[in-house]
Design an enzyme around this catalytic site. Structure first.
Site, short mmCIF file in Angstrom:
data_model
loop_
_atom_site.label_atom_id
_atom_site.label_comp_id
_atom_site.label_asym_id
_atom_site.label_seq_id
_atom_site.Cartn_x
_atom_site.Cartn_y
_atom_site.Cartn_z
N ASP A 104 44.01 37.45 40.61
CA ASP A 104 44.43 37.25 39.22
C ASP A 104 45.91 37.61 39.08
O ASP A 104 46.46 38.38 39.87
CB ASP A 104 43.62 38.17 38.29
CG ASP A 104 42.14 37.80 38.31
OD1 ASP A 104 41.81 36.66 38.67
OD2 ASP A 104 41.32 38.69 37.97
N1 URA Z 1 38.19 40.19 41.35
C1 URA Z 1 38.84 40.13 40.17
O1 URA Z 1 38.26 40.39 39.14
N2 URA Z 1 40.13 39.77 40.18
C2 URA Z 1 40.83 39.53 41.32
O2 URA Z 1 42.02 39.23 41.25
C3 URA Z 1 40.15 39.59 42.52
C4 URA Z 1 38.82 39.93 42.53
#
Ligand code: URA
Length: 252
Positions: A104
């Site tokens: 993310d």
């Molecule tokens: N899980 C999440 O919630 N976000 C990420 O960036 C990676 C794994």
């Protein structure tokens, strides 16, 4: 492989522009097996011929692999004309590079950048179950019951998370830092799992994929090139350390 010399130069050093490489040819800096070559169209054998520019030998690698310590705020995507992406953080690579999977925008940590589609596909394949470890700062307390739920698998509506490894690393203030190791890679998976146990992720950092760990002292935003053969071996190993909890605390 037979290849035009000017293409070989650009592949070995993508920072070269048409103008700079033309100059290298015209001033005799480019040598093949010790002989200056001024003809940019000359074909060379990438497996046999030794190409130098000045004192530097150019080595051709079709595929390259970079381990990036992704900072928060940068998009996990291939190069984009409008927004800054993780590929922009790796100096001198071409437009055919991409991140292996996505973190993310607000997630930090270990991300591989490569132009090797086959390896990326293998790493991301659900059948390979490559473990990924995240360090998550979670709001409030994560108690033993929540840890057990994270470990056993949680019904998240559209899927139930597979058994995972969860451990509390620190939790003396209001919030709790946990390490969570999952073998899947569903959208927002860690955040959703933490919400499902009544908390919320405040910060998230990935520190491991398979046997590949993020060097704990690596600066945010920096990257290091890794050897493909070595990487292929360790990515598909388990990567657990004997004293894993102590090892994970190095990231606190
Ligand atoms: N899980 C999440 O919630 N976000 C990420 O960036 C990676 C794994």
């Amino acid at each position: 492989m037979l290849m035009r010399l000017d293409r070989f130069l650009c592949l070995c050093d993508p920072t070269l522009t048409r103008k700079t490489s033309k100059k290298l040819f015209s001033d005799g800096s480019v040598r093949v097996n010790g002989e200056p070559v001024r003809d940019a169209a000359r074909k060379i054998d990438t497996d046999q011929d030794k190409v130098t520019v000045g004192a530097k030998e150019l080595v051709y690698r079709q595929y390259r692999y970079f381990l990036l310590n992704k900072p928060a705020g940068v998009l996990s995507a291939s190069r984009d004309r409008k927004v800054k992406t993780v590929v922009d953080l790796v100096q001198g690579i071409g437009d055919d590079f991409f991140p292996v999977g996505r973190l993310d925008k607000d997630t930090e940590g270990l991300l591989l950048i490569t132009n090797d589609g086959a390896l990326a596909h293998e790493i991301l394949s659900p059948r390979k179950h490559v473990p990924k470890t995240y360090i998550a700062l979670c709001r409030g307390t994560i108690d033993e019951k929540a840890i057990a739920s994270l470990q056993n698998g949680i019904d998240l509506g559209d899927f139930t998370s597979a058994p995972a490894k969860a451990v509390v690393l620190a939790g003396e203030g209001e919030d709790t830092t946990i390490a969570l190791t999952i073998t899947e890679g569903k959208f927002h998976q860690v955040k959703r799992m933490v919400v499902a146990v009544g908390s919320e992720v405040l910060t998230l950092r990935r520190v491991r994929m398979g046997g590949l760990w993020l060097p704990p002292n690596m600066n945010s935003g920096s990257c290091v090139e890794r050897d493909g053969e070595e990487l292929k071996k360790i990515l598909f190993q388990d990567g657990y350390e004997d004293d894993e909890e102590r090892f994970l605390r190095r990231y606190l």
